[in-house]
Design a protein around this motif. Structure first.
Motif, PDB file in Angstrom:
ATOM      1  N   GLY A  24       0.169  -4.296  72.871  1.00 44.10           N
ATOM      2  CA  GLY A  24       1.021  -5.034  71.955  1.00 44.10           C
ATOM      3  C   GLY A  24       1.335  -6.436  72.431  1.00 44.10           C
ATOM      4  O   GLY A  24       1.319  -7.388  71.646  1.00 44.10           O
ATOM      5  N   VAL A  25       1.615  -6.581  73.721  1.00 41.22           N
ATOM      6  CA  VAL A  25       1.996  -7.891  74.257  1.00 41.22           C
ATOM      7  C   VAL A  25       0.787  -8.796  74.433  1.00 41.22           C
ATOM      8  O   VAL A  25       0.810  -9.967  74.040  1.00 41.22           O
ATOM      9  N   ALA A 228       2.386 -17.981  72.300  1.00 46.69           N
ATOM     10  CA  ALA A 228       3.458 -17.673  71.351  1.00 46.69           C
ATOM     11  C   ALA A 228       3.431 -16.196  70.955  1.00 46.69           C
ATOM     12  O   ALA A 228       4.484 -15.547  70.857  1.00 46.69           O
ATOM     13  N   HIS A 229       2.239 -15.654  70.735  1.00 43.90           N
ATOM     14  CA  HIS A 229       2.122 -14.230  70.402  1.00 43.90           C
ATOM     15  C   HIS A 229       2.656 -13.376  71.541  1.00 43.90           C
ATOM     16  O   HIS A 229       3.411 -12.417  71.311  1.00 43.90           O
ATOM     17  N   ILE A 230       2.259 -13.696  72.746  1.00 43.76           N
ATOM     18  CA  ILE A 230       2.669 -12.907  73.907  1.00 43.76           C
ATOM     19  C   ILE A 230       4.183 -12.939  74.067  1.00 43.76           C
ATOM     20  O   ILE A 230       4.826 -11.898  74.270  1.00 43.76           O
ATOM     21  N   LEU A 231       4.780 -14.123  73.957  1.00 44.51           N
ATOM     22  CA  LEU A 231       6.223 -14.231  74.152  1.00 44.51           C
ATOM     23  C   LEU A 231       6.994 -13.507  73.060  1.00 44.51           C
ATOM     24  O   LEU A 231       7.985 -12.817  73.343  1.00 44.51           O
ATOM     25  N   LYS A 235       9.366 -10.249  73.806  1.00 41.34           N
ATOM     26  CA  LYS A 235      10.795 -10.199  73.449  1.00 41.34           C
ATOM     27  C   LYS A 235      11.090  -8.950  72.625  1.00 41.34           C
ATOM     28  O   LYS A 235      12.099  -8.270  72.841  1.00 41.34           O
ATOM     29  N   GLU A 236      10.201  -8.619  71.696  1.00 42.15           N
ATOM     30  CA  GLU A 236      10.395  -7.447  70.850  1.00 42.15           C
ATOM     31  C   GLU A 236      10.385  -6.160  71.661  1.00 42.15           C
ATOM     32  O   GLU A 236      11.111  -5.204  71.357  1.00 42.15           O
ATOM     33  N   GLU A 244       7.018 -18.478  80.975  1.00 42.96           N
ATOM     34  CA  GLU A 244       5.882 -18.435  81.898  1.00 42.96           C
ATOM     35  C   GLU A 244       5.603 -17.047  82.441  1.00 42.96           C
ATOM     36  O   GLU A 244       4.591 -16.846  83.112  1.00 42.96           O
ATOM     37  N   ARG A 245       6.471 -16.074  82.124  1.00 42.29           N
ATOM     38  CA  ARG A 245       6.292 -14.751  82.737  1.00 42.29           C
ATOM     39  C   ARG A 245       6.837 -13.647  81.843  1.00 42.29           C
ATOM     40  O   ARG A 245       7.905 -13.783  81.243  1.00 42.29           O
ATOM     41  N   VAL A 246       6.086 -12.548  81.789  1.00 42.11           N
ATOM     42  CA  VAL A 246       6.572 -11.311  81.169  1.00 42.11           C
ATOM     43  C   VAL A 246       6.334 -10.182  82.163  1.00 42.11           C
ATOM     44  O   VAL A 246       5.442 -10.262  83.003  1.00 42.11           O
TER      45      VAL A 246
END
Length: 259
Positions: A24-25, A228-231, A235-236, A244-246
């Protein structure tokens, strides 16, 4: 001599939630289940990241190596740095240098068209280092640990482009860097306080463990095409740390814009 970062393995208590977060991320897709890992008491799933692979394993039995690793590090996290030697000679040379340095071989398998050699994570200090050989000597295609071929149609790079590096942590980064440099026969470079070595396609970075989890594969650098998709997805799903990091599966994922 060329050594390619071909696969990263993570270990998790439960497989499906982690796979859902990763797909998903990062916008990646499942591509291969290796039923052969059942002999180690785990289940798994692999996903292409560029032309390389991300794997997650999860224990399905008591008292497995993966389960003990989860207990030792206090939860989900990085597990293996899996590399492909550009030819058989390169793979065998890494194996021999490891033995010369007193590193134990945790598991190996020699077959007609590919070899697998896993170096013990305690001896390599921060992670398993696996060095494999595939008779096609192709860094972009056939990869026997993922069934050879058949996974390529699941490659998608519109969100995540490829691996860019891994971050190994421990009490003494210098000790780890020197050992990994000796085994791979690659020079250790210093940029300020940061030590690293360069594989064919990725940087291996060595840092001090400051998260209370001890030595391990703590981070992965990703080259990304759609930050943008990743962030938004992070968040969701509660994985967002910064732009810069997830954090997913107990691993810090550092986002780098793809060239």
């Amino acid at each position: 001599m060329a050594i390619q970062l071909r696969q990263i393995a993570l270990v998790a208590r439960e497989l499906k939630p982690v796979i859902d977060d990763l797909c998903g991320v990062f916008g990646i897709k499942p591509c291969f289940v290796d039923e052969g890992v059942g002999g180690f008491g785990v289940e798994n799933l692999r996903m292409p990241v560029g032309r390389n692979l991300l794997e997650v394993v999860a224990p399905v039995e008591e008292n497995t190596a993966g389960g003990r690793y989860l207990d030792r590090r206090g939860g989900d996290g990085g597990y293996m740095v899996i590399c492909q030697g550009g030819d058989l000679e390169t793979q065998q040379a890494v194996r021999q240098r490891a033995l010369d340095a007193g590193v134990r071989i945790a598991m190996e398998s020699e077959r007609e068209n590919h070899n697998i050699c896993q170096l013990h994570p305690r001896d390599m200090i921060a992670s398993f280092l696996e060095i494999d050989w595939d008779s096609t000597n192709d860094f972009d295609g056939n990869w026997n640990p993922a069934g050879g071929t058949g996974w390529e149609d699941q490659v998608t790079q519109d969100v995540t482009h490829d691996f860019a590096g891994v971050e190994l942590q421990g009490v003494d980064p210098v000790e780890i860097a020197e050992l990994w440099g000796k085994v791979t026969d690659l020079p250790v470079e210093r940029d300020g306080a940061v030590l690293s070595l360069e594989l064919n396609n990725a940087t291996v970075r060595f840092v001090e463990a400051t998260d209370g989890r001890g030595p391990g594969l703590g981070g992965v650098d990703l080259a990304v095409n759609d930050r943008a998709h990743i962030l938004a997805a992070a968040k969701e799903r509660g994985c967002y740390v910064s732009d810069e990091r997830v954090d997913v599966c107990g691993v810090r994922w550092y986002l780098k814009d793809a060239d």
